[in-house]
Design a protein around this motif. Structure first.
Motif, PDB file in Angstrom:
ATOM      1  N   CYS A 196      14.380  73.888  66.015  1.00 46.90           N
ATOM      2  CA  CYS A 196      13.181  73.727  65.188  1.00 46.90           C
ATOM      3  C   CYS A 196      13.430  74.374  63.828  1.00 46.90           C
ATOM      4  O   CYS A 196      14.024  75.461  63.749  1.00 46.90           O
ATOM      5  CB  CYS A 196      11.980  74.368  65.860  1.00 46.90           C
ATOM      6  SG  CYS A 196      11.614  73.672  67.503  1.00 46.90           S
ATOM      7  N   ALA A 202       8.788  75.959  66.467  1.00 53.35           N
ATOM      8  CA  ALA A 202       9.405  76.305  67.741  1.00 53.35           C
ATOM      9  C   ALA A 202       8.366  76.808  68.746  1.00 53.35           C
ATOM     10  O   ALA A 202       8.436  76.481  69.937  1.00 53.35           O
ATOM     11  CB  ALA A 202      10.488  77.361  67.517  1.00 53.35           C
ATOM     12  N   VAL A 222      15.682  76.767  73.174  1.00 61.84           N
ATOM     13  CA  VAL A 222      14.851  76.553  71.986  1.00 61.84           C
ATOM     14  C   VAL A 222      15.164  77.636  70.962  1.00 61.84           C
ATOM     15  O   VAL A 222      15.237  78.824  71.308  1.00 61.84           O
ATOM     16  CB  VAL A 222      13.339  76.590  72.326  1.00 61.84           C
ATOM     17  CG1 VAL A 222      12.504  76.326  71.074  1.00 61.84           C
ATOM     18  CG2 VAL A 222      13.000  75.574  73.420  1.00 61.84           C
ATOM     19  N   GLY A 224      14.518  78.805  66.543  1.00 59.22           N
ATOM     20  CA  GLY A 224      13.765  78.581  65.310  1.00 59.22           C
ATOM     21  C   GLY A 224      14.397  79.317  64.143  1.00 59.22           C
ATOM     22  O   GLY A 224      15.546  79.772  64.213  1.00 59.22           O
ATOM     23  N   THR A 240      15.912  83.306  67.050  1.00 59.69           N
ATOM     24  CA  THR A 240      15.601  82.786  65.714  1.00 59.69           C
ATOM     25  C   THR A 240      16.579  83.317  64.681  1.00 59.69           C
ATOM     26  O   THR A 240      17.248  84.335  64.901  1.00 59.69           O
ATOM     27  CB  THR A 240      14.156  83.170  65.325  1.00 59.69           C
ATOM     28  OG1 THR A 240      13.821  82.611  64.064  1.00 59.69           O
ATOM     29  CG2 THR A 240      13.999  84.685  65.235  1.00 59.69           C
TER      30      THR A 240
END
Length: 283
Positions: A196, A202, A222, A224, A240
């Motif tokens: 994302c 995200a 996942v 971000g 992230t």
């Protein structure tokens, strides 16, 4: 005491609010006072129109521009120095400080692939994107991140399936991330990793995946960008790319001080990669 103006389109989005807070802290540490102007929210103006019509004294300006902002070179001719935070459409006229978003996109995609995901979904491109190439004429924080993701994919012989690209036509929010993730899931194409383009996207994607019964990170990894406040408190906490705000704002204030005290210096551009904060949304 010198007065610095921080001019941004809005301060209501998480990354911009954190950026403003960091600017204020860095400026205060250097003995400056900060006035924050949200030129879009407060006056309904573009960056160019604000620069061409603003009134009032200040000793220097930190200007945050977003992708697509067009600024007439003459608008930069102000009686005070300007430092751009992020991409500047008129490079070479004013100082710039920015993250290396291409490298950041490449590094986070490389991480996800090396940790076992090869069927990648991409959430956040703000326009038509075929998964193969980005128009060289288009520059923004988001599209530079996409360029980096593509570099990592080519290095690992991974192909982005256009059906797994969640285009967002509105701003990057939790809601747009949720809806884009649901559209990708509705395509029926299997995926095991989601990149994302910022953290609110995200977070929305994680809510969607939980609703769909997909386990993070066992079924789907996942990641971000920007390390917004909520990212560390998700379940699981979100891996992230850090926003590097302390370095960006500190360097920007230092450059502005140079411009205030040595206005004849040549414009400089400071850029560097951001660290990845490994949390439990990746394996």
């Amino acid at each position: 005491m010198c007065v610095i103006e921080l001019a941004m389109p809005t301060v209501t989005r998480p990354y911009r609010a954190q950026l403003a807070s960091s600017v204020i802290s860095s400026a205060r540490a250097s003995g400056y006072r900060v006035n924050v102007v949200a030129y879009q929210d407060d006056y309904g103006l573009s960056a160019n129109d604000y620069l061409e019509t603003r009134r009032g004294a200040c000793d220097g300006m930190l200007l945050y521009l977003v992708g697509g902002d067009e600024v007439n070179p003459n608008a930069f001719r102000q009686p005070f120095p300007i430092v751009c935070l992020g991409l500047c459409p008129t490079s070479g006229m004013v100082d710039q400080v920015l993250a290396d978003n291409v490298a950041d996109g490449r590094n986070i995609a490389d991480l996800v692939i090396r940790k076992g995901s090869r069927r990648l979904a991409l959430i956040g491109p703000q326009g038509v994107f075929d998964g193969r190439a980005v128009d060289p004429a288009v520059r923004s924080r988001g599209w530079d991140r996409v360029r980096g993701v593509l570099e990592a994919c080519r290095e690992h012989d991974v192909t982005l399936d256009p059906r797994l690209i969640g285009v967002t036509t509105s701003g990057w929010t939790i809601g747009t991330g949720y809806r884009a993730m649901m559209r990708v899931a509705d395509s029926g194409v299997d995926f095991d990793g989601v990149i994302c383009l910022d953290d609110p996207l995200a977070i929305g994607a994680m809510f969607a995946l939980r609703e769909l019964g997909r386990s993070i990170p066992d079924d789907v990894q996942v990641v971000g960008f920007d390390n917004v406040y909520d990212a560390a408190h998700m379940v699981p906490p979100l891996t992230t790319v850090d926003a590097n705000l302390e370095w960006i704002t500190g360097a920007a204030v230092d450059l502005l001080a140079r411009g205030i005290h040595d206005p004849v210096g040549e414009p400089l551009c400071f850029q560097r990669e951001s660290p990845i904060l490994l949390r439990r949304s990746t394996r």
